[in-house]
Design an enzyme around this catalytic site. Structure first.
Site, short mmCIF file in Angstrom:
data_model
loop_
_atom_site.label_atom_id
_atom_site.label_comp_id
_atom_site.label_asym_id
_atom_site.label_seq_id
_atom_site.Cartn_x
_atom_site.Cartn_y
_atom_site.Cartn_z
N LYS A 1 0.82 -1.22 0.00
CA LYS A 1 0.00 0.00 0.00
C LYS A 1 0.86 1.27 0.00
CE LYS A 1 -3.92 -2.00 2.50
NZ LYS A 1 -3.54 -2.95 3.54
N TYR B 1 20.96 -28.28 -3.51
CA TYR B 1 20.36 -27.36 -2.52
C TYR B 1 21.19 -27.34 -1.23
CZ TYR B 1 16.59 -25.45 0.48
OH TYR B 1 15.84 -24.70 1.36
N ASP C 1 15.29 -11.67 -11.09
CA ASP C 1 15.54 -13.11 -11.23
C ASP C 1 16.97 -13.37 -10.76
OD1 ASP C 1 15.97 -15.72 -11.85
OD2 ASP C 1 15.23 -15.59 -13.90
N1 LIG Z 1 9.28 -23.86 3.34
C1 LIG Z 1 10.21 -24.60 3.88
O1 LIG Z 1 9.95 -25.72 4.38
C2 LIG Z 1 11.64 -24.11 3.92
C3 LIG Z 1 12.54 -24.83 4.70
C4 LIG Z 1 13.85 -24.42 4.78
C5 LIG Z 1 14.27 -23.29 4.10
N2 LIG Z 1 13.38 -22.61 3.34
C6 LIG Z 1 13.89 -21.43 2.64
O2 LIG Z 1 13.03 -20.34 2.85
C7 LIG Z 1 13.12 -19.43 1.75
C8 LIG Z 1 11.72 -19.06 1.30
O3 LIG Z 1 11.03 -20.23 0.92
P1 LIG Z 1 9.45 -20.38 0.98
O4 LIG Z 1 9.15 -21.55 1.81
O5 LIG Z 1 8.81 -19.09 1.28
O6 LIG Z 1 9.19 -20.80 -0.54
P2 LIG Z 1 8.14 -20.32 -1.63
O7 LIG Z 1 6.82 -20.05 -1.03
O8 LIG Z 1 8.26 -21.33 -2.73
O9 LIG Z 1 8.75 -18.92 -2.14
C9 LIG Z 1 9.97 -18.88 -2.83
C10 LIG Z 1 10.28 -17.44 -3.18
O10 LIG Z 1 11.52 -17.41 -3.88
C11 LIG Z 1 11.36 -16.65 -5.09
N3 LIG Z 1 12.21 -17.16 -6.14
C12 LIG Z 1 12.21 -18.40 -6.69
N4 LIG Z 1 13.11 -18.46 -7.71
C13 LIG Z 1 13.67 -17.24 -7.79
C14 LIG Z 1 14.65 -16.67 -8.65
N5 LIG Z 1 15.23 -17.34 -9.65
N6 LIG Z 1 14.97 -15.38 -8.47
C15 LIG Z 1 14.38 -14.64 -7.49
N7 LIG Z 1 13.44 -15.11 -6.66
C16 LIG Z 1 13.10 -16.39 -6.81
C17 LIG Z 1 9.90 -16.84 -5.47
O11 LIG Z 1 9.49 -15.78 -6.31
P3 LIG Z 1 8.41 -16.02 -7.48
O12 LIG Z 1 7.21 -16.69 -6.85
O13 LIG Z 1 8.15 -14.66 -7.99
O14 LIG Z 1 9.08 -16.91 -8.50
C18 LIG Z 1 9.22 -16.82 -4.11
O15 LIG Z 1 8.96 -15.52 -3.71
C19 LIG Z 1 13.98 -20.14 0.70
O16 LIG Z 1 15.28 -19.63 0.74
C20 LIG Z 1 13.98 -21.59 1.14
O17 LIG Z 1 15.16 -22.25 0.75
C21 LIG Z 1 12.08 -22.98 3.23
#
Ligand SMILES: NC(=O)c1ccc[n+]([C@@H]2O[C@H](COP(=O)([O-])OP(=O)(O)OC[C@H]3O[C@@H](n4cnc5c(N)ncnc54)[C@H](OP(=O)(O)O)[C@@H]3O)[C@@H](O)[C@H]2O)c1
Length: 243
Positions: A50, A151, A59
């Site tokens: 907002k 990863y 990217d």
């Molecule tokens: N969820 C889990 O269980 C978990 C566990 C451990 C660590 N993590 C970490 O937490 C962080 C966030 O994950 P999340 O769970 O929120 O996942 P998510 O809901 O899948 O969101 C991933 C985010 O990363 C962005 N992204 C993906 N590819 C990209 C690229 N090439 N360039 C720039 N941005 C990119 C996506 O943007 P777009 O949608 O616009 O593509 C999205 O905003 C990550 O670093 C992940 O490794 C997550």
């Protein structure tokens, strides 16, 4: 809500953990600049911000574009006080089936990009003698995992990066920390099948998945004055899955 003069850059702010972080930063009165890989994500960001910041397309796979895009922010007279490296992806395969691109892309997005984002903000933080860099790591960076060689390599590479950078800027009023989530309810884990899901759940002592907001709360703490003597650390948030 009163917006202070502080500005945060949050990568991957359109959904999941990044969106939860951005919203909580906003609640603290911090202006947020958020990124997504596409225009729909940018629309989502602009809608919840907002006008207390803005979204733009970034990217992280296109590492050459990162510096220029962040320079643009400074040209618009915003200076980043808090960098939240949140965006991340996984592409799970056993080593025997993984091709070069699947390896390189995951390393670029999860690890190499952090060199570029951090470098783009660090000089101005040094000048101001103040700043916060907070990166979302993963339990997998600390434990490793079958089928996640790309990863886990990227995420564990972040450990060396953050410890070294923390040492380089410790005397400049800048802290550099990580938050390492376990299994968090976001799109990131939507492709787990029921067997994988049950197996993971059985390894979580708290017997539930984490919420994006529970990760965001830790980021808010690390970005606050209350965390001013904490640097080079990882805050593990995983329901007891890894200690
Ligand atoms: N969820 C889990 O269980 C978990 C566990 C451990 C660590 N993590 C970490 O937490 C962080 C966030 O994950 P999340 O769970 O929120 O996942 P998510 O809901 O899948 O969101 C991933 C985010 O990363 C962005 N992204 C993906 N590819 C990209 C690229 N090439 N360039 C720039 N941005 C990119 C996506 O943007 P777009 O949608 O616009 O593509 C999205 O905003 C990550 O670093 C992940 O490794 C997550």
């Amino acid at each position: 809500m009163k917006i202070t003069t502080k500005t945060a850059l949050v990568t991957g702010a359109n959904k999941g953990i990044g969106k939860a972080i951005a919203i909580k930063l906003l609640e603290q009165g911090i202006r947020v600049i958020g990124t997504s890989t596409n225009k729909y994500g940018v629309q989502t960001i602009n809608k919840y911000l907002k006008k207390n910041g803005f979204g733009f397309i970034l990217d992280l796979k296109d590492t050459n574009s990162i510096t220029e895009k962040i320079k643009e922010i400074y040209k618009h007279k915003y200076s980043i006080d808090i960098l939240v490296n949140n965006a991340g992806v996984k592409l799970d395969k056993l080593l025997v089936h993984m091709n070069n691109t699947e390896w390189e892309d995951i390393i670029k997005i999860n690890l190499t990009s952090i060199f570029y984002t951090s470098k783009a903000v660090i000089r101005s933080m040094i000048k101001k003698k103040e700043g916060r860099i907070i990166t979302i790591n993963s339990i997998i960076g600390y434990t490793g995992n079958k089928g996640q060689i790309n990863y886990s390599t990227a995420k564990s590479g972040l450990i060396g990066f953050h410890k070294s950078l923390a040492l380089e800027v410790a005397s400049k009023g800048i802290t550099v920390n990580m938050v390492a989530p376990g299994l968090i309810q976001t799109d990131f884990i939507k492709n787990l099948n029921i067997f994988q899901y049950k197996k993971y759940l059985s390894n979580i002592p708290m017997k539930r998945l984490g919420k994006a907001e529970e990760i965001a709360d830790a980021v808010i703490f690390l970005s606050s004055k209350k965390a001013s003597y904490i640097t080079g650390q990882t805050l593990h948030i995983n329901g007891g899955m890894y200690m």
